[in-house]
Structures are given as structure tokens and as C-alpha cells.
Scaffold this active site. Sequence first.
Site, PDB file in Angstrom:
ATOM      1  CG  ASP A 298      -1.977   1.045   1.308  1.00 12.77           C
ATOM      2  OD1 ASP A 298      -2.619   1.082   0.172  1.00 12.77           O
ATOM      3  OD2 ASP A 298      -1.838   1.971   2.138  1.00 12.77           O
ATOM      4  CD  GLU A 345      -1.857   2.622  -3.408  1.00 12.39           C
ATOM      5  OE1 GLU A 345      -1.860   3.252  -4.586  1.00 12.39           O
ATOM      6  OE2 GLU A 345      -1.640   2.791  -2.286  1.00 12.39           O
ATOM      7  CG  ASP A 398      -8.827   3.528   0.348  1.00 15.90           C
ATOM      8  OD1 ASP A 398      -9.288   3.353   1.314  1.00 15.90           O
ATOM      9  OD2 ASP A 398      -7.561   3.645   0.092  1.00 15.90           O
TER      10      ASP A 398
END
Length: 500
Positions: A298, A345, A398
Site C-alpha cells: 500500500d 499500489e 477506498d
Amino acid sequence: MPFPRSSGILLHPTSFPGRYGIGDLGTEAYRFVDFLARGAQRLWQILPLGPTGYGNSPYMSFSAIAGNHLLISPDILLEKGLLEPSDLEDIPEFPVDRVDFDKAIAWKVSLLRKAASNFVKINDTILYRQFEGFCRGNADWLEDYALFMALSNAHEGKPWTDWPENIRERHWGALDYPREQLRDEIFFHKFVQFEFFEQWLALKRYANALNIQIVGDIPIYVAGNSADVWANPRVFRLDPHSGNPIEVAGVPPDYFSETGQLWGNPLYDWDYLKSTGFDWWVRRVKGVLSLVDIIRIDHFRGLEAYWSVPFGESTAMNGRWIKAPGYDLFNAIRDRLGKLPIIAEDLGDIDEAVLNLRDHYGFPGMKILHFAFGSDAGNPYLPFNVDRNSVIYTGTHDNNTTVGWFHDNANEHERARLYQYIGCRSDRGVAWDLIQLAYSSVANQAIVPLQDVFGLGSEARMNTPSVAEGNWAWRYRGEALQDEYGDRLRDLVYFFGRNR
């Protein structure tokens, strides 16, 4: 490293249905894996598995390696003789569609304490030897974690920066007394980690036997109030007296927030990490790879350059970019652990240097269809612009759900361009239109949230960035996981060649 053409579902285990207030690793988890197999899915993507603190975010965990004890299945504890049937009779009335974290934590921790007490009483020699072996094999993180959690409880949940100085700074001999005084609490936290790992790894073996790989998540940063920071202060840029960060993590203004996102995590002391051969990071990656098959990093861009905000700022606007030693880090991880099964990501404020780092190691990047229709033909998220070595999503945890995005977030121009792109509307709704678009793309991997499979709206959104409360709570109802959805997915898998 490129991955075979395949597809999968994004779902965190807390979202499983069940009567215990929060999803767990029992029957419904195995039922979900069976659903993946029916749908010819090869990937199950989850969020970080760590124990969560304030806000219940899996991205703000008390440990980078420990598991969330709230995921332990009471039914499995019952099968092992660590609970009695009567322990599971007077269950509180929990919400069906969401996790009431406060209520679930209060009831479940009490239940786990009873199981830990019974573990000692039953005197099962084989089980206890397994427990001891687990503790020895994981001592490099488990000892500090269990002590940290016991101390946190003894200090009424106050962050470690508010503990007495000798304990906060781990003075020589200062921890001997609390280790003795808190040995029962330390044992409890070791016990629940043992049970979590036992249950999770059994589920992982089941999934792997059905040719399903688990995609896990490594948040680039760890929580300031965590065992990692308390036990390894040299790894982070901290004030040596208070333990507070000198500067904190975040991102500048972006798609999600006009003032940026101020995460507040302590930043790494990369010079110190480099002098140790990045040992802390290598051990972290090794620990996560013991639980999953593929890692999604991430905020990957923070390993090329990161946004640094002075401690005490109220927004992330007054930050600066600082270079990070991404190449040295990944070389060190590769040299010690071998091949790097990593997804990057690479969303947000991305420049050429980030893409070069990603491509140097052959890491797949991420493409989000919700972002594809707001501009012109050069939009990098449009399927015809996507690289094969990519993972394409309808949306992520998200984002809003696809139905929610279409009705609440997309403007008229985006909606028109979407249907111009796909040519017509199907009778299955916009969520399945985007699922089919993802599957039909050249991206090697296509992953969609389970909410989109069900065609759910904004009420099923998992997280809204920059909103502190009300996130991470969505759960599906057991009856929603119908064979029809698995059959639809399987048809798309075979039609678009994602069964390799």
C-alpha cells in the site's frame, strides 16, 4: 514478477456473516472460499490482518506481523474443547449488516480470555507443545508484541509515549518486573496469536488446495502506538526524549482530499535501516509472506519518495517530498527472501521515478475503472491503455462501490462516456458492466470487491479516506452469497481466458 491471467475477489474477513458480531475464520470463511472455487477465481485479496486500535482501521495496527484476535472463530475453539456450548448460548444481539466494534470487542475478548484459561486447565500436552513451538518460532516479534499489549492494558490503553520513562525507553532491567507482574496477560496475548495463526493457516491451506492464492496487504507505514515503534525506535525518526515523531506520513492534496491526507504515522530512518541491511523490513515481509501468497504494498510510491509533514500540523498541506532508497530496499529483500511476489499500489501522485522503480522489478501496478471515464482517450485507466502486467479493479476498499460511484460520485459526463465505451447497458446493472469490462481487459489480473458482485450501493462502502469514523464495518448477509453469482463469474472467467 508478472502473474498468470486470472481473477479474484476483494473481501476482508471482518465482513463475513455470522452470529458473533464480526466476521471470523470459521464456517462462513470456508463457505466463501468454496464460492471462489465455484466461480473459478484464483485470487482472494484481503486487507491487513493485524490487530486494530482506535478507529478500527486495519492500516493502523498494534503490530506489523501479529494477527487480529477478533477473527478467531468461537466455533473452532468449541471444537477444540477450549469453550463449552454454554459459552455460546447468551450471545448479544449484534447488527447483521455492520460490525459494532465496541460491542463485538467487549463480548469476544471476554470469550477469548475464557478460552485462554481453559487452555491452561485442560493440560493437553500435544497442544501445549504446539503452543510452545509457535512461541519459540515467532519470538523475534511475539515477545515484544505480547509485552506491549500487556503494558498497554496495564496503562489503561494510553499510548506508549505516555508510559513511565524507564518503560517507555526500555531502560536496562526496567522490563523485568512488568514481565513478571503481567505474565498472565502476556500469556493471553501469546495464546490468541497462537490460535489466530492456527486458524488462519488452516484456512489458507484450504484455499491453496483449491488453487486460490491469497493477496495480502502491507501498509507502507506502521502505527505510532504499536509494538513495532516501541520496540524498534531506531527504525523510526522519533524525538529521543518524548518518543513522538519528528515528522509524520501523509499525502498531498489529491482525488480524495483537497487538504491531503494526514495519516500521522512515524517516518522511517532510512539511513539507519540501510546500515542494518534493512533487516526490520526483511523480517516484516517474511512474516507477512508466512500468512499470504502475494503482497500488495500500500502506498508503493512512498518507497521512491515520501511526503513528510512536520509533527503537529493539522493537515498534510505543508509537507515536502523526500527520496527513499527503494532500489536498495527491494534488492535486500530479494537477496534474502528470493522472488518478490509483489503488487505495487501505484495510485495517487505518481511520477516517472515511481514507475521506473515499479517496472525495474516487474511489479504489476493497479488500474481503477472508477477513474477511467473523467477525461480523454489518454486516461491511463481506460482498458485499452492498460498494460498486461497490471491488476485491474472496478474499485478498491477506498472507493465507493460501483453502484454508489455511478449514482453518487460520477458526473453526467463520466456516466455518458462509460456507456459510450461499453456500447450499451446490460440488464445486470452497472456493477456487472464494469466487472465484465475488467475481465475483458488485457490486464493479467482482475479483482473486484464482493460488494460489486452483489450490486450494492453506497451503504456497503468499506472506507472513505480522510473520514475518521464509520469505516471498515460492512458485512454481508449469508444468504447473499448465492451460487448464481459464482456461476456468472465462472462464465466470465472462461469467456475471457482468466482460467490459466
